[in-house]
Scaffold this active site. Sequence first.
Site, PDB file in Angstrom:
ATOM      1  N   ASP A   1      -5.216  -6.586   6.344  1.00 20.95           N
ATOM      2  CA  ASP A   1      -6.570  -5.642   5.620  1.00 20.95           C
ATOM      3  C   ASP A   1      -8.014  -7.226   5.417  1.00 20.95           C
ATOM      4  O   ASP A   1      -8.950  -6.924   6.267  1.00 20.95           O
ATOM      5  CB  ASP A   1      -6.366  -5.172   4.795  1.00 20.95           C
ATOM      6  CG  ASP A   1      -7.554  -4.234   4.302  1.00 20.95           C
ATOM      7  OD1 ASP A   1      -8.588  -3.674   5.550  1.00 20.95           O
ATOM      8  OD2 ASP A   1      -7.430  -3.585   3.014  1.00 20.95           O
TER       9      ASP A   1
ATOM     10  N   TYR B   1       1.226  -1.642   0.145  1.00 21.12           N
ATOM     11  CA  TYR B   1      -0.308   0.285   0.335  1.00 21.12           C
ATOM     12  C   TYR B   1       0.777   1.200   0.015  1.00 21.12           C
ATOM     13  O   TYR B   1       0.440   2.648  -0.314  1.00 21.12           O
ATOM     14  CB  TYR B   1      -1.030   0.566   1.105  1.00 21.12           C
ATOM     15  CG  TYR B   1      -2.386  -0.947   1.302  1.00 21.12           C
ATOM     16  CD1 TYR B   1      -2.313  -1.488   0.457  1.00 21.12           C
ATOM     17  CD2 TYR B   1      -2.748  -1.052   2.575  1.00 21.12           C
ATOM     18  CE1 TYR B   1      -3.768  -2.781   0.319  1.00 21.12           C
ATOM     19  CE2 TYR B   1      -3.596  -2.220   1.940  1.00 21.12           C
ATOM     20  CZ  TYR B   1      -4.284  -2.633   1.297  1.00 21.12           C
ATOM     21  OH  TYR B   1      -4.878  -3.389   1.043  1.00 21.12           O
TER      22      TYR B   1
ATOM     23  N   ASP C   1      -3.574 -18.441   2.026  1.00 18.77           N
ATOM     24  CA  ASP C   1      -4.485 -18.592   1.376  1.00 18.77           C
ATOM     25  C   ASP C   1      -5.379 -19.479   1.811  1.00 18.77           C
ATOM     26  O   ASP C   1      -6.284 -20.229   2.925  1.00 18.77           O
ATOM     27  CB  ASP C   1      -4.457 -19.548   0.761  1.00 18.77           C
ATOM     28  CG  ASP C   1      -2.954 -20.254   0.555  1.00 18.77           C
ATOM     29  OD1 ASP C   1      -1.651 -19.716   1.180  1.00 18.77           O
ATOM     30  OD2 ASP C   1      -2.372 -20.933  -0.918  1.00 18.77           O
TER      31      ASP C   1
ATOM     32  N   LYS D   1       3.190 -15.713   2.273  1.00 22.05           N
ATOM     33  CA  LYS D   1       3.568 -16.316   0.979  1.00 22.05           C
ATOM     34  C   LYS D   1       4.793 -17.060   1.089  1.00 22.05           C
ATOM     35  O   LYS D   1       4.978 -15.935  -0.478  1.00 22.05           O
ATOM     36  CB  LYS D   1       2.766 -15.223   0.165  1.00 22.05           C
ATOM     37  CG  LYS D   1       2.176 -16.285  -0.673  1.00 22.05           C
ATOM     38  CD  LYS D   1       0.983 -17.095  -0.534  1.00 22.05           C
ATOM     39  CE  LYS D   1       0.543 -17.914  -1.908  1.00 22.05           C
ATOM     40  NZ  LYS D   1      -0.293 -19.538  -1.878  1.00 22.05           N
TER      41      LYS D   1
ATOM     42  N   ASP E   1     -10.753  -8.241   8.520  1.00 25.99           N
ATOM     43  CA  ASP E   1     -12.079  -8.468   8.162  1.00 25.99           C
ATOM     44  C   ASP E   1     -13.361  -9.613   7.656  1.00 25.99           C
ATOM     45  O   ASP E   1     -13.786  -9.745   8.553  1.00 25.99           O
ATOM     46  CB  ASP E   1     -12.435  -7.793   6.621  1.00 25.99           C
ATOM     47  CG  ASP E   1     -12.618  -6.176   6.514  1.00 25.99           C
ATOM     48  OD1 ASP E   1     -12.419  -5.335   7.445  1.00 25.99           O
ATOM     49  OD2 ASP E   1     -12.724  -5.285   5.193  1.00 25.99           O
TER      50      ASP E   1
END
Length: 357
Positions: free
Chosen positions: A248, A142, A224, A192, A252
């Site tokens: 992020d 980001y 994942d 990852k 959620d």
Amino acid sequence: MNYKIAVIPGDGIGPEVTREAVKVLDAVAKKFGHTFEYNYLLAGGAAIDEKGKCLPEETVKAAKDSDAVLLGAVGGPKWDNLPGEERPEKALLGLRKALGLFANLRPAIMFDELKGACPLKEEKVEGGLDILVVRELTGGIYFGERGVKDTDDMGKAAYDVEMYSEKEVERVAEIAFSMAMKRNKKVTSVDKANVLESSRLWRKTTAKVAEKYPEVSLENFYVDNAAMQLVYNPKQFDVIVTSNIFGDILSDEASMITGSIGMLPSASLAEGEFGMYEPVHGSAPDIAGTGKANPMAAVLSAAMMLKYTFGLSEESDAIENAVKKVLGEGYRTPDIMTEGKTLITTSEAGTLIADRI
Ligand code: NAD
């Protein structure tokens, strides 16, 4: 003790829920003999209307001069047509940057009283849930280099760079491990690393930090798998630490498991004790001014402020217990209302909680 709190009510339901959080803080001050000094500041749409910009310099300066910041929410349809740089939500990024808030803490706690709101099968969450997601907040993709360029035969190409330094990973991992020490002593680091170089550095650095905390167990999940495990067996998690983009998404997901968005607090921490505390939800323009907003996320954010910035654990627990008591007695704002319960307004919820401190 005397504590200086910068209060940024913001827009929509922001001022309504913040008012109730302050009401509850006042009850804590009275009961435990503290003084909370509130400095009300403008940011978001309210600041655009009054000062012409979403994050006035005086707000940043006063926030820096305080011990902690309590924020409501910013944004709303009134300012939706402004260009990106001038939108109220930009104030949040500006505050994070100016205040050096590099770690975002989002507890996903399922109150037993509200387990009906959990979308998972009851046996998956039997006995309640308490997960803390620690998300890196000021690095990674980001904030990395980005751009658009022409290619020879594939049209335009766009890129965003995911880059992490050891220092950035270390400081957020330190927070995760020190939180785990106060909880169930387990950290799950999510990356990852089977594909990404930045994840391999993340994993190596996290392992190094773990050596300082022999009592805490560390496990590494690929993102994942973490996403899958969160809905398959959420009770296995204690503290999850991860990068900005993975955090992020996973925070959620974790919070949805608990049910209502009106119940979810968050903290963003800087180096040292300083932090900004705010509900996860936005300004909810659809219910602003109707007395329907659930102030519990804001109230629980204030509880986090007492625990993490002021070191007042007993006072923080008093707030959490008061919230549980109000729920246990059957009081509900419309977002968590079920049959047979007593419907209350935003301000009644704040008063009921304050009365139970
Ligand atoms: P939202 O969180 O404001 O609302 C989503 C839904 O949840 C709405 O139906 C709303 O009524 C409900 N809701 C939210 N908080 C609630 C509460 N405390 N009690 C009861 N119901 C609640 O998200 P949105 O609608 O996507 O965004 C609205 C505005 O808020 C936008 O301008 C957005 O940019 C802004 N926003 C701000 C923040 C922030 O300040 N941190 C975060 C997210 C969105």
